[in-house]
Design an enzyme around this catalytic site. Structure first.
Site, PDB file in Angstrom:
ATOM      1  N   MET A  30       0.837  -1.203   0.000  1.00  5.20           N
ATOM      2  CA  MET A  30       0.000   0.000   0.000  1.00  5.20           C
ATOM      3  C   MET A  30       0.871   1.253   0.000  1.00  5.20           C
ATOM      4  O   MET A  30       0.368   2.355   0.260  1.00  5.20           O
ATOM      5  CB  MET A  30      -0.936  -0.009   1.211  1.00  5.20           C
ATOM      6  CG  MET A  30      -1.862  -1.228   1.207  1.00  5.20           C
ATOM      7  SD  MET A  30      -3.403  -0.983   2.110  1.00  5.20           S
ATOM      8  CE  MET A  30      -2.781  -0.677   3.745  1.00  5.20           C
ATOM      9  N   GLY A  31       2.164   1.092  -0.271  1.00 10.54           N
ATOM     10  CA  GLY A  31       3.040   2.252  -0.416  1.00 10.54           C
ATOM     11  C   GLY A  31       3.480   2.861   0.906  1.00 10.54           C
ATOM     12  O   GLY A  31       3.361   2.257   1.957  1.00 10.54           O
ATOM     13  N   TYR A  32       4.009   4.083   0.819  1.00 10.40           N
ATOM     14  CA  TYR A  32       4.635   4.802   1.944  1.00 10.40           C
ATOM     15  C   TYR A  32       5.747   3.926   2.529  1.00 10.40           C
ATOM     16  O   TYR A  32       5.715   3.522   3.701  1.00 10.40           O
ATOM     17  CB  TYR A  32       3.603   5.205   3.012  1.00 10.40           C
ATOM     18  CG  TYR A  32       4.017   6.464   3.744  1.00 10.40           C
ATOM     19  CD1 TYR A  32       4.034   7.688   3.090  1.00 10.40           C
ATOM     20  CD2 TYR A  32       4.426   6.431   5.076  1.00 10.40           C
ATOM     21  CE1 TYR A  32       4.437   8.839   3.735  1.00 10.40           C
ATOM     22  CE2 TYR A  32       4.836   7.583   5.734  1.00 10.40           C
ATOM     23  CZ  TYR A  32       4.841   8.782   5.052  1.00 10.40           C
ATOM     24  OH  TYR A  32       5.233   9.924   5.687  1.00 10.40           O
ATOM     25  N   HIS A  34       8.900   1.836   3.869  1.00  7.65           N
ATOM     26  CA  HIS A  34       9.918   1.822   4.929  1.00  7.65           C
ATOM     27  C   HIS A  34      10.831   0.624   4.642  1.00  7.65           C
ATOM     28  O   HIS A  34      10.640  -0.074   3.632  1.00  7.65           O
ATOM     29  CB  HIS A  34       9.247   1.747   6.303  1.00  7.65           C
ATOM     30  CG  HIS A  34       8.238   0.641   6.431  1.00  7.65           C
ATOM     31  ND1 HIS A  34       8.582  -0.698   6.389  1.00  7.65           N
ATOM     32  CD2 HIS A  34       6.881   0.661   6.559  1.00  7.65           C
ATOM     33  CE1 HIS A  34       7.501  -1.438   6.521  1.00  7.65           C
ATOM     34  NE2 HIS A  34       6.451  -0.639   6.605  1.00  7.65           N
ATOM     35  N   HIS A  37       9.324  -2.833   3.571  1.00  8.23           N
ATOM     36  CA  HIS A  37       8.974  -2.969   2.149  1.00  8.23           C
ATOM     37  C   HIS A  37      10.224  -3.209   1.299  1.00  8.23           C
ATOM     38  O   HIS A  37      10.231  -4.060   0.410  1.00  8.23           O
ATOM     39  CB  HIS A  37       8.288  -1.693   1.638  1.00  8.23           C
ATOM     40  CG  HIS A  37       6.970  -1.382   2.273  1.00  8.23           C
ATOM     41  ND1 HIS A  37       6.797  -0.300   3.110  1.00  8.23           N
ATOM     42  CD2 HIS A  37       5.766  -1.988   2.197  1.00  8.23           C
ATOM     43  CE1 HIS A  37       5.532  -0.246   3.504  1.00  8.23           C
ATOM     44  NE2 HIS A  37       4.883  -1.263   2.968  1.00  8.23           N
ATOM     45  N   GLN A  61     -10.253  -3.124   1.939  1.00  6.23           N
ATOM     46  CA  GLN A  61      -9.789  -3.742   3.177  1.00  6.23           C
ATOM     47  C   GLN A  61      -9.871  -2.807   4.386  1.00  6.23           C
ATOM     48  O   GLN A  61      -9.413  -3.166   5.464  1.00  6.23           O
ATOM     49  CB  GLN A  61      -8.388  -4.332   3.003  1.00  6.23           C
ATOM     50  CG  GLN A  61      -7.279  -3.314   2.854  1.00  6.23           C
ATOM     51  CD  GLN A  61      -5.969  -3.988   2.476  1.00  6.23           C
ATOM     52  OE1 GLN A  61      -5.819  -4.524   1.377  1.00  6.23           O
ATOM     53  NE2 GLN A  61      -5.008  -3.991   3.388  1.00  6.23           N
ATOM     54  N   LYS A 149       5.088  -9.748   9.521  1.00  3.72           N
ATOM     55  CA  LYS A 149       4.484  -8.779  10.440  1.00  3.72           C
ATOM     56  C   LYS A 149       2.964  -8.891  10.382  1.00  3.72           C
ATOM     57  O   LYS A 149       2.290  -8.828  11.396  1.00  3.72           O
ATOM     58  CB  LYS A 149       4.905  -7.359  10.074  1.00  3.72           C
ATOM     59  CG  LYS A 149       4.715  -6.386  11.188  1.00  3.72           C
ATOM     60  CD  LYS A 149       4.430  -5.004  10.678  1.00  3.72           C
ATOM     61  CE  LYS A 149       3.056  -4.608  11.094  1.00  3.72           C
ATOM     62  NZ  LYS A 149       2.494  -3.578  10.262  1.00  3.72           N
ATOM     63  N   ASP A 150       2.452  -9.063   9.170  1.00  2.66           N
ATOM     64  CA  ASP A 150       1.011  -9.271   8.983  1.00  2.66           C
ATOM     65  C   ASP A 150       0.795 -10.780   8.878  1.00  2.66           C
ATOM     66  O   ASP A 150       0.481 -11.310   7.810  1.00  2.66           O
ATOM     67  CB  ASP A 150       0.552  -8.538   7.730  1.00  2.66           C
ATOM     68  CG  ASP A 150       0.819  -7.042   7.828  1.00  2.66           C
ATOM     69  OD1 ASP A 150       0.040  -6.351   8.480  1.00  2.66           O
ATOM     70  OD2 ASP A 150       1.852  -6.577   7.295  1.00  2.66           O
ATOM     71  N   ARG A 187       2.022   2.959   9.446  1.00  2.00           N
ATOM     72  CA  ARG A 187       1.182   3.629  10.457  1.00  2.00           C
ATOM     73  C   ARG A 187       1.997   4.178  11.630  1.00  2.00           C
ATOM     74  O   ARG A 187       1.462   4.963  12.415  1.00  2.00           O
ATOM     75  CB  ARG A 187       0.099   2.684  10.968  1.00  2.00           C
ATOM     76  CG  ARG A 187      -0.963   2.379   9.922  1.00  2.00           C
ATOM     77  CD  ARG A 187      -2.180   1.678  10.523  1.00  2.00           C
ATOM     78  NE  ARG A 187      -3.296   1.610   9.583  1.00  2.00           N
ATOM     79  CZ  ARG A 187      -3.586   0.554   8.818  1.00  2.00           C
ATOM     80  NH1 ARG A 187      -2.853  -0.533   8.893  1.00  2.00           N
ATOM     81  NH2 ARG A 187      -4.614   0.596   7.978  1.00  2.00           N
TER      82      ARG A 187
HETATM   83  P1  AMP Z   1       1.626  -2.724   3.487  1.00  3.35           P
HETATM   84  O1  AMP Z   1       2.130  -1.691   2.541  1.00  3.35           O
HETATM   85  O2  AMP Z   1       1.627  -2.301   4.916  1.00  3.35           O
HETATM   86  O3  AMP Z   1       0.327  -3.355   3.033  1.00  3.35           O
HETATM   87  O4  AMP Z   1       2.705  -3.894   3.438  1.00  3.35           O
HETATM   88  C1  AMP Z   1       3.095  -4.480   2.221  1.00  3.35           C
HETATM   89  C2  AMP Z   1       3.859  -5.749   2.520  1.00  3.35           C
HETATM   90  O5  AMP Z   1       4.988  -5.432   3.331  1.00  3.35           O
HETATM   91  C3  AMP Z   1       3.040  -6.784   3.302  1.00  3.35           C
HETATM   92  O6  AMP Z   1       3.366  -8.090   2.837  1.00  3.35           O
HETATM   93  C4  AMP Z   1       3.509  -6.580   4.705  1.00  3.35           C
HETATM   94  O7  AMP Z   1       3.376  -7.724   5.526  1.00  3.35           O
HETATM   95  C5  AMP Z   1       4.968  -6.246   4.494  1.00  3.35           C
HETATM   96  N1  AMP Z   1       5.509  -5.520   5.629  1.00  3.35           N
HETATM   97  C6  AMP Z   1       5.002  -4.404   6.233  1.00  3.35           C
HETATM   98  N2  AMP Z   1       5.754  -4.041   7.282  1.00  3.35           N
HETATM   99  C7  AMP Z   1       6.762  -4.949   7.356  1.00  3.35           C
HETATM  100  C8  AMP Z   1       7.875  -5.125   8.220  1.00  3.35           C
HETATM  101  N3  AMP Z   1       8.117  -4.301   9.236  1.00  3.35           N
HETATM  102  N4  AMP Z   1       8.715  -6.165   7.992  1.00  3.35           N
HETATM  103  C9  AMP Z   1       8.487  -7.013   6.961  1.00  3.35           C
HETATM  104  N5  AMP Z   1       7.468  -6.898   6.108  1.00  3.35           N
HETATM  105  C10 AMP Z   1       6.608  -5.895   6.302  1.00  3.35           C
END
Ligand code: AMP
Length: 280
Positions: A30-32, A34, A37, A61, A149-150, A187
């Site tokens: 979902m971008g942004y 760190h 990602h 979602q 993490k998820d 977040r």
């Molecule tokens: P999101 O952009 O938050 O939907 O995350 C995109 C992908 O990055 C998902 O597969 C998350 O589980 C993974 N992700 C997010 N935060 C972390 C983290 N701290 N360490 C490893 N993977 C992460």
């Protein structure tokens, strides 16, 4: 690095790569960005010939009271970081491209979606499973990476891939943390400096669970109670859930038999944070 905002552009690029016999890896996000990602992208780079990253804040979602509108976004920065991570193609569709008027088909992964985050975010995993199924159909990757993490999300996707026979290898990736142990999350940018300190209580509660499990404590209620006590000692916290469960099905355990996953969600102020730890 290429970018595509339409399905047809993306398909044309991927078709050529597939014709040349290249292995395609997908990192849905979902971008942004760190370092979590970026770490997924780097692992994908090692496993695949071509790395595709999708950036889409998926409305399906988010619940009606959740943070869809204020979810952090910075597409220019994300594109620059993707380029640094040697991503080959970034897919940046808008909501109309993925959910045109009349959209009405959903993927529901039943049991594994029900507890933990599924219980407090009704419809969340229906949105996740549906968007990931669509991305798998659009990109047709050989493999796709998801962060531990998820953890429940990872298990929901694994279950969907098994049940619906997607020809995609799902690769889980370890949680990337800040130096002090806070799991990285887009977040975290919502947290004030004092809330950022408080946010460490998730990691500390997991440390406490680890210590108790290693000492032989097997009563899940006792472990969860101690964790809750630690968290409640911090200001501005509200526990959403603390669960100790079987790692594949996420069925809660009363008696802790390894392997087990300890997972929790805690509001710090208005910000909902999650973390987990797997015990073998
Ligand atoms: P999101 O952009 O938050 O939907 O995350 C995109 C992908 O990055 C998902 O597969 C998350 O589980 C993974 N992700 C997010 N935060 C972390 C983290 N701290 N360490 C490893 N993977 C992460």
């Amino acid at each position: 690095m290429k970018t595509a905002s339409s399905k047809s552009e993306l398909r044309e690029i991927v078709r050529q790569w597939k014709r040349a016999g290249q292995i395609i890896g997908l990192v849905p996000t979902m971008g942004y960005f760190h370092k979590g990602h970026i770490s997924l992208m780097e692992r994908c780079r090692e496993l695949a010939d071509k790395v595709v990253v999708s950036i889409f804040v998926n409305p399906a979602q988010f619940g009606p009271e959740e943070d869809l509108d204020r979810y952090p976004r910075d597409i220019e920065r994300d594109l620059s970081l993707s380029k640094d991570a040697r991503v080959d193609l970034v897919f940046v569709p808008d909501a109309m491209e993925l959910y045109p008027p009349g959209f009405q088909t959903w993927v529901v992964v039943e049991e594994v979606s029900q507890g933990l985050c599924g219980a407090s975010r009704p419809g969340h995993f229906r949105g996740v499973a549906t968007i990931v199924a669509k991305l798998f159909n659009i990109v047709q990757p050989d493999l796709a990476l998801f962060g531990e993490k998820d953890y429940q999300q990872l298990q929901v996707i694994r279950q969907m891939v098994r049940d619906l026979d997607f020809p995609v290898e799902v690769v889980g990736h370890p949680t990337v943390r800040e130096v002090d142990g806070l799991a990285m999350s887009s977040r975290n940018s919502y947290l004030s400096p004092s809330q950022r300190q408080t946010a460490l209580c998730l990691k500390e509660a997991l440390d406490l669970a680890e210590e108790m499990i290693h000492k032989g404590e097997q009563d899940a209620e006792i472990i969860k109670k101690e964790m809750a006590g630690l968290i409640q000692g911090y200001p501005e916290t509200r526990i959403d859930y603390i669960v100790i469960a079987e790692p594949d099905t996420l069925t809660p355990m009363e008696r802790v038999d390894l392997p087990a996953i300890v997972a929790l969600a805690v509001f710090v102020g208005e910000t909902r944070l999650i973390d987990n730890r797997l015990f073998h």
